[in-house]
Design an enzyme around this catalytic site. Structure first.
Site, PDB file in Angstrom:
ATOM      1  N   PRO A  81       0.837  -1.204   0.000  1.00  0.00           N
ATOM      2  CA  PRO A  81       0.000   0.000   0.000  1.00  0.00           C
ATOM      3  C   PRO A  81       0.878   1.263   0.000  1.00  0.00           C
ATOM      4  O   PRO A  81       1.870   1.316   0.736  1.00  0.00           O
ATOM      5  CB  PRO A  81      -0.797  -0.109   1.299  1.00  0.00           C
ATOM      6  CG  PRO A  81      -0.692  -1.530   1.720  1.00  0.00           C
ATOM      7  CD  PRO A  81       0.598  -2.054   1.161  1.00  0.00           C
ATOM      8  N   GLY A  83       2.044   5.094   0.662  1.00  0.00           N
ATOM      9  CA  GLY A  83       1.864   6.162   1.667  1.00  0.00           C
ATOM     10  C   GLY A  83       1.270   5.676   2.970  1.00  0.00           C
ATOM     11  O   GLY A  83       0.524   6.394   3.625  1.00  0.00           O
ATOM     12  N   SER A  84       1.578   4.452   3.378  1.00  0.00           N
ATOM     13  CA  SER A  84       0.999   3.910   4.611  1.00  0.00           C
ATOM     14  C   SER A  84       2.049   3.460   5.608  1.00  0.00           C
ATOM     15  O   SER A  84       1.765   2.683   6.512  1.00  0.00           O
ATOM     16  CB  SER A  84       0.086   2.724   4.275  1.00  0.00           C
ATOM     17  OG  SER A  84      -0.970   3.158   3.467  1.00  0.00           O
ATOM     18  N   GLY A  87       7.108   1.685   3.352  1.00  0.00           N
ATOM     19  CA  GLY A  87       8.327   1.834   2.547  1.00  0.00           C
ATOM     20  C   GLY A  87       8.123   1.619   1.064  1.00  0.00           C
ATOM     21  O   GLY A  87       9.047   1.201   0.358  1.00  0.00           O
ATOM     22  N   SER A  88       6.925   1.948   0.599  1.00  0.00           N
ATOM     23  CA  SER A  88       6.652   1.703  -0.820  1.00  0.00           C
ATOM     24  C   SER A  88       7.583   2.506  -1.745  1.00  0.00           C
ATOM     25  O   SER A  88       8.047   1.988  -2.759  1.00  0.00           O
ATOM     26  CB  SER A  88       5.167   1.961  -1.089  1.00  0.00           C
ATOM     27  OG  SER A  88       4.969   2.789  -2.149  1.00  0.00           O
ATOM     28  N   ALA A  91      10.983   0.817  -1.861  1.00  0.00           N
ATOM     29  CA  ALA A  91      10.922  -0.465  -2.577  1.00  0.00           C
ATOM     30  C   ALA A  91      10.856  -0.247  -4.082  1.00  0.00           C
ATOM     31  O   ALA A  91      11.602  -0.873  -4.844  1.00  0.00           O
ATOM     32  CB  ALA A  91       9.717  -1.269  -2.093  1.00  0.00           C
ATOM     33  N   ASP A 132      15.057   3.042   5.459  1.00  0.00           N
ATOM     34  CA  ASP A 132      14.049   2.371   4.618  1.00  0.00           C
ATOM     35  C   ASP A 132      14.709   1.717   3.401  1.00  0.00           C
ATOM     36  O   ASP A 132      14.476   0.536   3.113  1.00  0.00           O
ATOM     37  CB  ASP A 132      12.983   3.365   4.131  1.00  0.00           C
ATOM     38  CG  ASP A 132      12.068   3.839   5.247  1.00  0.00           C
ATOM     39  OD1 ASP A 132      12.418   3.641   6.424  1.00  0.00           O
ATOM     40  OD2 ASP A 132      11.011   4.420   4.942  1.00  0.00           O
TER      41      ASP A 132
HETATM   42  C1  MEV Z   1       9.794   6.554   7.538  1.00  0.00           C
HETATM   43  O1  MEV Z   1       9.504   5.257   7.070  1.00  0.00           O
HETATM   44  C2  MEV Z   1      10.708   6.499   8.708  1.00  0.00           C
HETATM   45  C3  MEV Z   1      11.161   7.840   9.273  1.00  0.00           C
HETATM   46  O2  MEV Z   1      12.012   7.552  10.399  1.00  0.00           O
HETATM   47  C4  MEV Z   1      11.925   8.665   8.263  1.00  0.00           C
HETATM   48  C5  MEV Z   1      13.296   8.107   7.931  1.00  0.00           C
HETATM   49  O3  MEV Z   1      13.843   7.271   8.630  1.00  0.00           O
HETATM   50  O4  MEV Z   1      13.846   8.552   6.910  1.00  0.00           O
HETATM   51  C6  MEV Z   1       9.998   8.656   9.801  1.00  0.00           C
END
Ligand code: MEV
Length: 301
Positions: A81, A83-84, A87-88, A91, A132
């Site tokens: 999904p 923006g949830s 880590g789309s 990926a 990520d």
């Molecule tokens: C986002 O998936 C994770 C955050 O810690 C941002 C980052 O690590 O770059 C909010």
């Protein structure tokens, strides 16, 4: 045709604090994005992938010091999904970068893909930690720290569930910025939260290795409270999390979070998964079972 896949990710703990040099534990999950590239005689007119191309191609051209990339067709199929908190963007960038490098017959390795995916993450998120992209490229369960070499961890606990708290209206970039402003305004309070997350992340490594469920539940509960104090978890998600806790389980946001509406996917753990499942059914909450510690970037044959 060249085809690569990359997994989504979840943060077991340490999100946001990791941007400021604290450690985080993340895991690759069994939801993947598949990117296919095939040579074409004409430029791809697919509008959907246009904005992605505009970010990835300049990064690849700059790295290879080339001016043009021959025309190709790009197909993206994703189970992650968007923006949830899963880590789309990392990926899709990693799989796409690996596919372009192969298409250009460039000798690539995971380090190169990871470095270029980090450049893409900078365009998407402004000030990313790099966690990520690292976990989606290398896979597994990872201890990530900006200043030191990431470490692969072993985890006896692999079965988690996601509950959808609704898509955040804020982007990751906006949520990271929100924390930056809070840090500026209340430095001592936020630093205390970051320090506590660091303590919990260290304890989490041991709990995962030992398969200590009670310890895991206690750590995630405290870690989620800290994220709420940081101001990255919305009302709706907090209500779901409190209800999960009442059933004996635990839940937290899995990435940057969100406050105005949803906070993205919630990572949930329950010593009795059936109890959690029946809770989500009673409350009509969309769920997904996930496995942690999956493979990273893969060339598909
Ligand atoms: C986002 O998936 C994770 C955050 O810690 C941002 C980052 O690590 O770059 C909010």
């Amino acid at each position: 045709m060249i085809s690569f896949s990359a997994p989504g990710k979840i943060h077991l703990l340490g999100e946001h604090a990791v941007v400021y040099g604290k450690p985080a534990v993340l895991a690759a999950i069994d939801l993947r994005v598949h990117v296919k590239i095939s040579p074409s005689r004409h430029a791809d007119l697919n509008k959907e992938s246009d904005s992605l191309k505009k970010i990835i191609e300049p990064i690849v051209k700059k790295e290879l010091k080339i001016k043009k990339i021959p025309p190709y067709d790009l197909k993206i199929l994703s189970e992650i999904p968007v923006g949830s908190g899963l880590g789309s963007s990392a990926a899709v960038s990693s799989a796409y970068i690996a596919a372009i490098l192969s298409f250009l017959n460039v000798k690539w390795n995971l380090e190169l893909v990871n470095n270029l995916a980090y450049e893409a993450e900078k365009v998407f998120h402004g000030n990313p930690s790099g966690a990520d992209n690292f976990v989606v490229v290398y896979g597994g369960v990872v201890w990530f720290h900006k200043q030191t070499e990431p470490v692969k961890l072993s985890s006896q606990i692999k079965q988690f569930m996601l509950i959808d708290s609704g898509k955040p209206v804020e982007s990751t970039k906006e949520m990271v910025e929100k924390v930056r402003i809070k840090l500026q305004e209340s430095r001592i309070e936020v630093q205390k939260i970051f320090d506590d997350q660091e303590r919990l992340v260290k304890e989490l490594v041991v709990a995962l290795k030992d398969g200590n469920q009670n310890q895991l539940i206690s750590i995630i509960r405290q870690g989620e409270k800290n994220l709420e104090s940081l101001g990255v978890v919305g009302r709706k998600a907090q209500n779901i999390i409190r209800l999960v806790e009442k059933t004996g389980g635990v839940a937290k946001i899995s990435g940057a979070g969100g406050v105005k509406s949803g906070s993205g996917m919630l990572l949930c753990y329950h010593p009795h998964p059936k109890t959690l499942l029946s809770f989500t059914k009673t409350h009509y909450l969309p769920t997904l079972s996930i496995a942690l510690g999956e493979k990273g970037l893969l060339l598909c044959r």
